[in-house]
Design a protein around this motif. Structure first.
Motif, PDB file in Angstrom:
ATOM      1  N   MET A   1       0.818  -1.175   0.011  1.00 54.94           N
ATOM      2  CA  MET A   1      -0.070  -0.048   0.042  1.00 54.94           C
ATOM      3  C   MET A   1       0.850   1.299  -0.126  1.00 54.94           C
ATOM      4  O   MET A   1       2.039   1.435   0.901  1.00 54.94           O
ATOM      5  CB  MET A   1      -0.973  -0.105   1.280  1.00 54.94           C
ATOM      6  N   LYS A   2       0.428   2.256  -0.542  1.00 57.11           N
ATOM      7  CA  LYS A   2       1.238   3.366  -0.916  1.00 57.11           C
ATOM      8  C   LYS A   2       0.611   4.364   0.234  1.00 57.11           C
ATOM      9  O   LYS A   2      -0.438   4.607   0.261  1.00 57.11           O
ATOM     10  CB  LYS A   2       1.314   4.053  -2.317  1.00 57.11           C
ATOM     11  N   THR A   3       1.476   5.240   0.987  1.00 57.26           N
ATOM     12  CA  THR A   3       1.027   6.418   1.711  1.00 57.26           C
ATOM     13  C   THR A   3       1.783   7.575   1.646  1.00 57.26           C
ATOM     14  O   THR A   3       3.059   7.314   1.024  1.00 57.26           O
ATOM     15  CB  THR A   3       0.622   5.927   3.035  1.00 57.26           C
ATOM     16  N   THR A   4       1.389   8.670   2.181  1.00 62.13           N
ATOM     17  CA  THR A   4       2.411   9.769   2.318  1.00 62.13           C
ATOM     18  C   THR A   4       2.727  10.154   3.759  1.00 62.13           C
ATOM     19  O   THR A   4       1.706  10.092   4.484  1.00 62.13           O
ATOM     20  CB  THR A   4       1.716  11.006   1.775  1.00 62.13           C
ATOM     21  N   LEU A   5       3.961  10.138   4.039  1.00 62.88           N
ATOM     22  CA  LEU A   5       4.317  10.501   5.342  1.00 62.88           C
ATOM     23  C   LEU A   5       4.732  11.885   5.578  1.00 62.88           C
ATOM     24  O   LEU A   5       5.644  12.169   4.639  1.00 62.88           O
ATOM     25  CB  LEU A   5       5.090   9.489   5.931  1.00 62.88           C
ATOM     26  N   GLU A   6       4.643  12.457   6.582  1.00 62.27           N
ATOM     27  CA  GLU A   6       5.677  13.716   6.818  1.00 62.27           C
ATOM     28  C   GLU A   6       6.583  13.516   8.056  1.00 62.27           C
ATOM     29  O   GLU A   6       5.995  13.088   9.305  1.00 62.27           O
ATOM     30  CB  GLU A   6       4.601  14.753   7.156  1.00 62.27           C
ATOM     31  N   ILE A   7       7.921  13.468   7.943  1.00 63.23           N
ATOM     32  CA  ILE A   7       8.871  13.335   8.826  1.00 63.23           C
ATOM     33  C   ILE A   7       9.708  14.495   8.957  1.00 63.23           C
ATOM     34  O   ILE A   7      10.072  14.941   7.570  1.00 63.23           O
ATOM     35  CB  ILE A   7       9.387  11.725   8.868  1.00 63.23           C
ATOM     36  N   ARG A  27      11.829   1.986   1.772  1.00 61.61           N
ATOM     37  CA  ARG A  27      10.620   1.700   2.201  1.00 61.61           C
ATOM     38  C   ARG A  27      10.492   0.661   2.716  1.00 61.61           C
ATOM     39  O   ARG A  27       9.834   0.107   3.806  1.00 61.61           O
ATOM     40  CB  ARG A  27       9.568   1.332   0.860  1.00 61.61           C
ATOM     41  N   GLU A  28      11.674  -0.372   2.567  1.00 62.20           N
ATOM     42  CA  GLU A  28      11.638  -1.347   3.336  1.00 62.20           C
ATOM     43  C   GLU A  28      12.124  -1.294   4.873  1.00 62.20           C
ATOM     44  O   GLU A  28      11.851  -1.733   5.590  1.00 62.20           O
ATOM     45  CB  GLU A  28      12.801  -2.499   2.775  1.00 62.20           C
ATOM     46  N   LEU A  29      13.327  -0.129   4.877  1.00 56.53           N
ATOM     47  CA  LEU A  29      13.727   0.237   6.184  1.00 56.53           C
ATOM     48  C   LEU A  29      12.924   0.821   7.109  1.00 56.53           C
ATOM     49  O   LEU A  29      12.257   0.425   8.099  1.00 56.53           O
ATOM     50  CB  LEU A  29      14.857   1.282   5.904  1.00 56.53           C
ATOM     51  N   VAL A  30      11.564   1.628   6.432  1.00 60.00           N
ATOM     52  CA  VAL A  30      10.453   2.029   7.117  1.00 60.00           C
ATOM     53  C   VAL A  30       9.605   0.906   7.655  1.00 60.00           C
ATOM     54  O   VAL A  30       9.210   0.830   8.772  1.00 60.00           O
ATOM     55  CB  VAL A  30       9.865   3.059   6.056  1.00 60.00           C
ATOM     56  N   SER A  31       9.335  -0.095   6.649  1.00 61.53           N
ATOM     57  CA  SER A  31       8.309  -1.106   6.950  1.00 61.53           C
ATOM     58  C   SER A  31       8.901  -1.814   8.170  1.00 61.53           C
ATOM     59  O   SER A  31       8.232  -2.389   9.129  1.00 61.53           O
ATOM     60  CB  SER A  31       8.286  -2.156   5.845  1.00 61.53           C
TER      61      SER A  31
END
Length: 82
Positions: A1-7, A27-31
């Motif tokens: 799933m795609k999403t937008t994050l503000e970090i 994306r793998e690191l975040v997951s």
């Protein structure tokens, strides 16, 4: 799933750099980080704690080894230590 994050920018740069060092996509690191964080919240256990159930049979093996060691040490004569 795609999403937008503000970090925060600094956090993004550190995470992007770490992903590059590990040779994995961002994306793998975040997951992985999100899965680890959620895993800690469930049950309050550390991830490595799940492996302790696999060691329950070692109690019997440790007791068996201790009996063997005690038997062997009973057979050593005092003269052997001189």
């Amino acid at each position: 799933m795609k999403t937008t994050l503000e970090i925060p920018d600094a956090l993004f740069r550190r995470a992007k750099s770490l992903a590059a060092e590990q040779g994995i996509p961002f994306r793998e690191l975040v997951s992985e980080a999100l899965a680890e964080k959620l895993g800690r919240r469930n049950g309050g256990q550390k991830p490595w704690m799940s492996h302790f159930g696999e060691l329950r049979d070692l109690h019997k093996e440790t007791a068996r080894m201790n009996r063997i060691i005690e038997t062997e040490f009973e057979q050593i004569d005092i003269e052997d230590w001189k």
